[in-house]
Design a protein around this motif. Sequence first.
Motif, mmCIF file in Angstrom:
data_model
loop_
_atom_site.group_PDB
_atom_site.id
_atom_site.type_symbol
_atom_site.label_atom_id
_atom_site.label_comp_id
_atom_site.label_asym_id
_atom_site.label_seq_id
_atom_site.Cartn_x
_atom_site.Cartn_y
_atom_site.Cartn_z
ATOM 1 N N LYS A 1 -23.490 -0.304 -23.802
ATOM 2 C CA LYS A 1 -22.236 0.167 -24.413
ATOM 3 C C LYS A 1 -21.555 1.240 -23.569
ATOM 4 O O LYS A 1 -20.330 1.430 -23.662
ATOM 5 N N LYS A 2 -22.328 1.943 -22.758
ATOM 6 C CA LYS A 2 -21.776 3.030 -21.943
ATOM 7 C C LYS A 2 -21.161 2.521 -20.641
ATOM 8 O O LYS A 2 -20.529 3.301 -19.913
ATOM 9 N N GLN A 3 -21.355 1.243 -20.322
ATOM 10 C CA GLN A 3 -20.817 0.684 -19.091
ATOM 11 C C GLN A 3 -19.381 0.201 -19.326
ATOM 12 O O GLN A 3 -19.037 -0.223 -20.435
ATOM 13 N N PRO A 4 -18.530 0.238 -18.293
ATOM 14 C CA PRO A 4 -17.138 -0.210 -18.464
ATOM 15 C C PRO A 4 -17.037 -1.664 -18.934
ATOM 16 O O PRO A 4 -16.188 -1.997 -19.760
ATOM 17 N N GLN A 5 -17.880 -2.523 -18.399
ATOM 18 C CA GLN A 5 -17.949 -3.918 -18.841
ATOM 19 C C GLN A 5 -19.375 -4.403 -18.656
ATOM 20 O O GLN A 5 -19.920 -4.347 -17.557
ATOM 21 N N SER A 6 -19.984 -4.874 -19.732
ATOM 22 C CA SER A 6 -21.373 -5.304 -19.645
ATOM 23 C C SER A 6 -21.562 -6.594 -20.427
ATOM 24 O O SER A 6 -20.691 -7.019 -21.190
ATOM 25 N N TYR A 7 -22.763 -7.199 -20.237
ATOM 26 C CA TYR A 7 -23.019 -8.509 -20.824
ATOM 27 C C TYR A 7 -24.443 -8.597 -21.347
ATOM 28 O O TYR A 7 -25.396 -8.213 -20.667
ATOM 29 N N LEU A 8 -24.582 -9.098 -22.558
ATOM 30 C CA LEU A 8 -25.850 -9.551 -23.100
ATOM 31 C C LEU A 8 -25.793 -11.070 -23.098
ATOM 32 O O LEU A 8 -24.889 -11.665 -23.703
#
Length: 254
Positions: A127-134
């Motif tokens: 959640k703290k990253q600018p754009q992330s993926y699960l």
Amino acid sequence: MKLTANTIFITGGTSGIGRGLAEAFHRLGNQVIIAGRRKALLDEVAKANPGIDTIELDINDAAQIKAVAQEVIRRHPTLNVVINNAGIMPFDNPASGQLDDAQAVGLLETNLLGPVRVSAAFVEHLKKQPQSYLINNSSVLAFIPIAVTALYSATKAAIHSYTLSQRFMLRDSSVSVLEIAPPWVDTDLIHKSGDPRSMPLDVFIAQTLEKLATDTTEVFVDGIAPLRANVGPNEYALIAQFNQSLIDNPIPLG
């Protein structure tokens, strides 16, 4: 999803689809970290792919998952992709009274609770990253079960359902939730056989990366489209509408 400049953690990364994805992302210049139970296999992948990082992980150990997540984040603070890939596929007979209870519990621990626990261990960091993926690896069997692997198919249906809920709950965050639903791929999940009905691993990986670059929810190769359509490819819209209605109009409790 962008396919470069990521830091990617993959469970079950020592063989099959997990290793295939790890090596493909590595070739594209991403920082890849793979997890697995057996150090010898981790070392083998790392030796064949200099730069891939490794960490031992028993996906059935809840405490170890938390510890591994903390260590991976410490080593790689730019981590922005987590791929839940680890899984097992034993046979079972739902028409038989002979249930191998230990096998059944192990299957649920690995295929269902494993991804749930891994997601929970990493999600606050993502959640703290600018754009992330699960990214959750389910199966075409989530939509069309095979009766002789009934419980395996059910765990994949559960992962699909969990992914829909996870995607909705993270809708306002920087975390995008994707689902890869493989067909029968010729790996050692059961027995690598070269059966012409199965999809070669390299072909599957190439097509999956192509889809990952453009798809925003589900990632499946064209060959399984008719099977996926069994329950309708647009079901998430209904899931989101249904869940939003419950938020807007809460169910009275007591």
